[in-house]
Design an enzyme around this catalytic site. Sequence first.
Site, PDB file in Angstrom:
ATOM      1  N   LYS A   1       0.840  -1.199   0.000  1.00 40.64           N
ATOM      2  CA  LYS A   1       0.000   0.000   0.000  1.00 40.64           C
ATOM      3  C   LYS A   1       0.875   1.250   0.000  1.00 40.64           C
ATOM      4  CE  LYS A   1      -4.238  -1.559   0.057  1.00 40.64           C
ATOM      5  NZ  LYS A   1      -5.270  -1.149  -0.909  1.00 40.64           N
TER       6      LYS A   1
ATOM      7  N   ASP B   1      -0.220  -0.435  -4.593  1.00 44.29           N
ATOM      8  CA  ASP B   1      -1.634  -0.058  -4.681  1.00 44.29           C
ATOM      9  C   ASP B   1      -1.811   1.316  -4.047  1.00 44.29           C
ATOM     10  OD1 ASP B   1      -4.367   0.161  -4.780  1.00 44.29           O
ATOM     11  OD2 ASP B   1      -4.784  -1.474  -3.393  1.00 44.29           O
TER      12      ASP B   1
ATOM     13  N   GLU C   1      -1.355  -0.559  -9.048  1.00 46.83           N
ATOM     14  CA  GLU C   1      -2.812  -0.676  -8.996  1.00 46.83           C
ATOM     15  C   GLU C   1      -3.455   0.664  -8.668  1.00 46.83           C
ATOM     16  OE1 GLU C   1      -6.069  -2.936  -6.153  1.00 46.83           O
ATOM     17  OE2 GLU C   1      -4.198  -3.964  -6.640  1.00 46.83           O
TER      18      GLU C   1
ATOM     19  N   ASP D   1      -8.668  -0.868 -10.409  1.00 52.97           N
ATOM     20  CA  ASP D   1      -9.499  -1.478  -9.369  1.00 52.97           C
ATOM     21  C   ASP D   1     -10.767  -0.653  -9.179  1.00 52.97           C
ATOM     22  OD1 ASP D   1     -10.704  -2.499  -7.106  1.00 52.97           O
ATOM     23  OD2 ASP D   1      -9.050  -2.112  -5.747  1.00 52.97           O
TER      24      ASP D   1
ATOM     25  N   LYS E   1     -13.397  -7.925  -7.598  1.00 56.82           N
ATOM     26  CA  LYS E   1     -13.753  -8.364  -6.253  1.00 56.82           C
ATOM     27  C   LYS E   1     -15.198  -8.842  -6.283  1.00 56.82           C
ATOM     28  CE  LYS E   1     -10.465  -5.115  -4.260  1.00 56.82           C
ATOM     29  NZ  LYS E   1     -10.211  -3.955  -3.404  1.00 56.82           N
TER      30      LYS E   1
END
Length: 324
Positions: free
Chosen positions: A107, A138, A164, A190, A214
């Site tokens: 992250k 991400d 991402e 995403d 997801k």
Amino acid sequence: MTPTLAEITTTARVVALPMNTRFRGVDVREALLFEGPQGWADFSPFTEYADAEASTWLAAAIDFAYAEQPAPLRDRIPVNATVPAVDAARVPEVLARFDGCRTAKVKVAERGQSAADDIARVRAVREIMGPEGRIRIDANGGWNVDEAERVIHALAELDLEYAEQPCATVDELAELRYRVKHTGILIAADESIRKAADPLAVAQAKAADLIVIKAQPLGGARRALRIVAETGLPAVVSSALDTAVGLSQGAALAASLPELDFDCGLGTASLFADDVAEARPVGGSVSAARVIPDAAALARLEVPADRRDWWLARLERCFALLGD
């Protein structure tokens, strides 16, 4: 088979899972679980989400509990480790919880942190994983194009697999992808898939090299599979910080994908200090089998009455929206 609200609430259990490390601003993850003819399902949109968005998560949960899922093509799913926006010194303790994982998602772009913090964290991951480990970052749309370009160039020497959602909009992703293409670092979408009115816009704009899907936010496996097919892009199945039950829905989705070219983000059970069942990765992968929550864990993690009432009221509102 479409259940009634009463059928769902009859088996509903609301739990709160403590986390080892604060992640996405969350220290404790709440979720409503219920059981249908096919097994248990997880309804866990983040508490700040409005009912219209949360109702899609409920549709996915109902589908998982009441409908037969697409046929699996594999019984285990390779997964990545997930490194929250921690200080670089804490990276070893985080990675140690992800048994056998050779890919790490890190992250970055955390509010209140700097690019130097991000670079130090990614560098610490590379030092531990060695040259053969795969690293992806991400940013959750936290950078503008110039910021993203600078950090990606700074990280290029660390051999990133992909970035991402580095920027928030499809246009920004397309511009950034053009700017960094020479580095060989891929761009993944995403939020531009799961929160978009038109999830196909990313592919049409040539704004990403792959997509992150997801199960809960997309309304279930069948809709997610349609999006993958229609975009024509490689897909990574990831979690939405689900319980072990929710992770099994993601694993079922990953198991049904025709191609699975990247490790999936379904190892996030290792971020929790406690869970309703065991779902942590073993040897770098997780099972694609359904998870049955442990009765003792359900009792141990049960929320106070006021939080149960909050979730049941939310369930009722979202269920009404599905009927509309």
